[in-house]
Design a protein around this motif. Structure first.
Motif, mmCIF file in Angstrom:
data_model
loop_
_atom_site.group_PDB
_atom_site.id
_atom_site.type_symbol
_atom_site.label_atom_id
_atom_site.label_comp_id
_atom_site.label_asym_id
_atom_site.label_seq_id
_atom_site.Cartn_x
_atom_site.Cartn_y
_atom_site.Cartn_z
ATOM 1 N N ILE A 79 -25.883 -1.898 -26.630
ATOM 2 C CA ILE A 79 -26.296 -1.345 -25.459
ATOM 3 C C ILE A 79 -25.642 -2.100 -24.648
ATOM 4 O O ILE A 79 -25.319 -0.794 -23.408
ATOM 5 C CB ILE A 79 -27.861 -1.415 -24.717
ATOM 6 C CG1 ILE A 79 -28.250 -2.977 -25.137
ATOM 7 C CG2 ILE A 79 -28.159 -0.399 -25.894
ATOM 8 C CD1 ILE A 79 -29.380 -2.987 -24.805
ATOM 9 N N ASN A 80 -24.710 -2.944 -24.593
ATOM 10 C CA ASN A 80 -23.733 -3.364 -23.765
ATOM 11 C C ASN A 80 -22.479 -3.332 -24.365
ATOM 12 O O ASN A 80 -21.332 -3.224 -23.352
ATOM 13 C CB ASN A 80 -23.562 -4.999 -24.184
ATOM 14 C CG ASN A 80 -24.881 -5.267 -24.499
ATOM 15 O OD1 ASN A 80 -25.196 -5.634 -22.866
ATOM 16 N ND2 ASN A 80 -25.328 -6.473 -25.132
ATOM 17 N N ASP A 99 -34.161 -3.836 -17.153
ATOM 18 C CA ASP A 99 -34.293 -4.657 -18.775
ATOM 19 C C ASP A 99 -35.339 -3.293 -19.021
ATOM 20 O O ASP A 99 -35.037 -3.252 -20.464
ATOM 21 C CB ASP A 99 -35.397 -6.031 -18.730
ATOM 22 C CG ASP A 99 -33.869 -7.349 -19.032
ATOM 23 O OD1 ASP A 99 -33.330 -6.537 -19.234
ATOM 24 O OD2 ASP A 99 -34.613 -8.302 -18.546
ATOM 25 N N ARG A 151 -32.667 -1.000 -20.689
ATOM 26 C CA ARG A 151 -32.627 -1.666 -21.950
ATOM 27 C C ARG A 151 -33.543 -1.294 -23.170
ATOM 28 O O ARG A 151 -33.148 -1.118 -23.746
ATOM 29 C CB ARG A 151 -32.073 -3.286 -21.887
ATOM 30 C CG ARG A 151 -30.542 -3.447 -20.731
ATOM 31 C CD ARG A 151 -30.159 -4.298 -20.139
ATOM 32 N NE ARG A 151 -30.026 -5.455 -21.711
ATOM 33 C CZ ARG A 151 -30.056 -5.822 -22.016
ATOM 34 N NH1 ARG A 151 -31.220 -7.397 -21.112
ATOM 35 N NH2 ARG A 151 -29.748 -7.451 -22.792
#
Length: 385
Positions: free
Chosen positions: A161-162, A277, A280
């Motif tokens: 996801i980064n 978050d 995420r």
């Protein structure tokens, strides 16, 4: 349908949770997760008696392994150095216990979640599920268990996801369409059909696919709590259709079902997380389900297999399903039923069919009586001859 909490049940849950915390390891038989807290808390919420909760634990604890004495001390300087060390749970647990006791759950989330969140997909979401139970039932020691577990079993697949590219301006794609897309691809299958083969093995072959598909589910316009819940509802619908719509030979896939139960923990944790978050954790859940689909042989996606299961809907009773779940000695079944009940109560029928949820619940209690009734070798692979 009203669920009544039984006299003495809460005290029994607190006693067992505390005893499990001091006595038992988080894993047993190499890779299986300790479900004590999941089992007793869920039975309590479904209305089980004190006696049934105690009976469940007395049966279940025979599988567990003792928590060993720590061999060295973990502190702020070295906790992260022990990330992915699956032998270090006994050392990490006292550290996270002290952190939660000293600073509280929310401050610990601010400190640790950004660094541990990408690994929540590990060991079929069990660290995430454990933390969710700790938060929901207000057991700080269980939150500490989940953080220690997330550290020892950290899995790198969530780190993609980064690597997601900038928004390309195209409309968001529904997760169900993304699951259908990855199902249609002729992807190189995993080398092993073993429960021990980690989901991050997909990174060896298909990192580009994971990045491309995950980036199609757009979260840039998510600005509010309701936006987040709407996205969670999208993901929930898709995961339920794949998980329950892929059943065969009166079995459900053991690995896919954990994505279903992890959805409840995500719902519990969302208010404790920053907006970033929150996004995420939804992306990591999507990535984890892609990985589990791949590991389980890309199962077929057929919602009709759900909607045609059982008789007329007015003959399917939630009360009977709950009664069956309470009596079941498989530790997953009560948790699945409660998760489906919460989904029914929290997500409108216009988003996910409540009839589909009810038939999925019936399927669970009909199919699964013991651990042996799960499909453990990949429900999408050809049936062995």
């Amino acid at each position: 349908m009203a669920i009544s909490i039984q006299d003495g049940a809460h005290e029994m849950v607190k006693f067992i949770t505390a005893k499990n915390h001091t006595d038992n390891d988080m894993n047993y038989t190499d890779f299986r997760a300790n479900h004590t807290v999941h089992g007793v808390c869920t039975l309590y919420s479904l209305g089980a008696s004190k006696e049934r909760i105690e009976e469940y634990y007395n049966i279940y604890k025979k599988r567990l392994e003792p928590l060993r004495t720590p061999k060295f001390k973990i502190d702020d300087s070295n906790w992260e150095k022990n990330k992915m060390d699956r032998t270090a749970y006994a050392e990490l647990l006292p550290y996270f216990e002290e952190q939660v006791k000293t600073f509280g759950v929310e401050k610990c989330f601010e400190k640790f979640i950004p660094r541990l969140l990408p690994g929540f997909v590990s060991i079929i979401f069990h660290p995430l599920i454990q933390i969710g139970f700790g938060v929901e039932y207000n057991f700080p020691e269980v939150v500490a268990e989940g953080l220690a577990y997330a550290c020892t079993y950290y899995n790198k697949i969530g780190e993609i996801i980064n690597q997601l590219p900038p928004d390309d301006g195209k409309p968001s794609v529904d997760p169900l369409d993304l699951f259908k897309e990855i199902h249609s691809m002729a992807l190189k299958p995993p080398q092993h059909r073993s429960p021990k083969f980690p989901v991050d093995g997909m990174l060896d072959y298909h990192t580009d696919v994971l990045i491309r598909l995950t980036s199609k589910w757009k979260l840039n316009d998510v600005k509010s709590n309701q936006d987040i819940l709407d996205k969670l509802a999208e993901l929930t619908r898709a995961i339920i259709i794949v998980t329950f719509g892929s059943h065969r030979r009166r079995a459900l896939d053991f690995f896919l079902i954990h994505s279903v139960t992890s959805l409840h923990s995500i719902r519990v944790l969302l208010p404790k997380l920053s907006l970033q978050d929150q996004k995420r954790i939804l992306q990591i859940s999507l990535v984890g389900f892609f990985g589990n689909m791949w590991l389980q042989g890309m199962p077929d996606i057929d919602p009709n297999k759900i909607m045609t299961y059982g008789g007329p809907i007015d003959t399917i009773s939630w009360d009977s399903i709950i009664k069956e779940a309470i009596a079941c000695n498989d530790e997953h079944v009560p948790k699945i039923i409660r998760c489906l009940l919460v989904i029914r109560d929290e997500i409108p029928d216009s988003v996910i069919s409540h009839e589909m949820i009810q038939r999925s619940a019936l399927m669970t209690t009909d199919f699964i009586k013991t651990l042996d009734h799960w499909e453990l070798q990949g429900i999408g692979f050809p049936i062995p001859t």
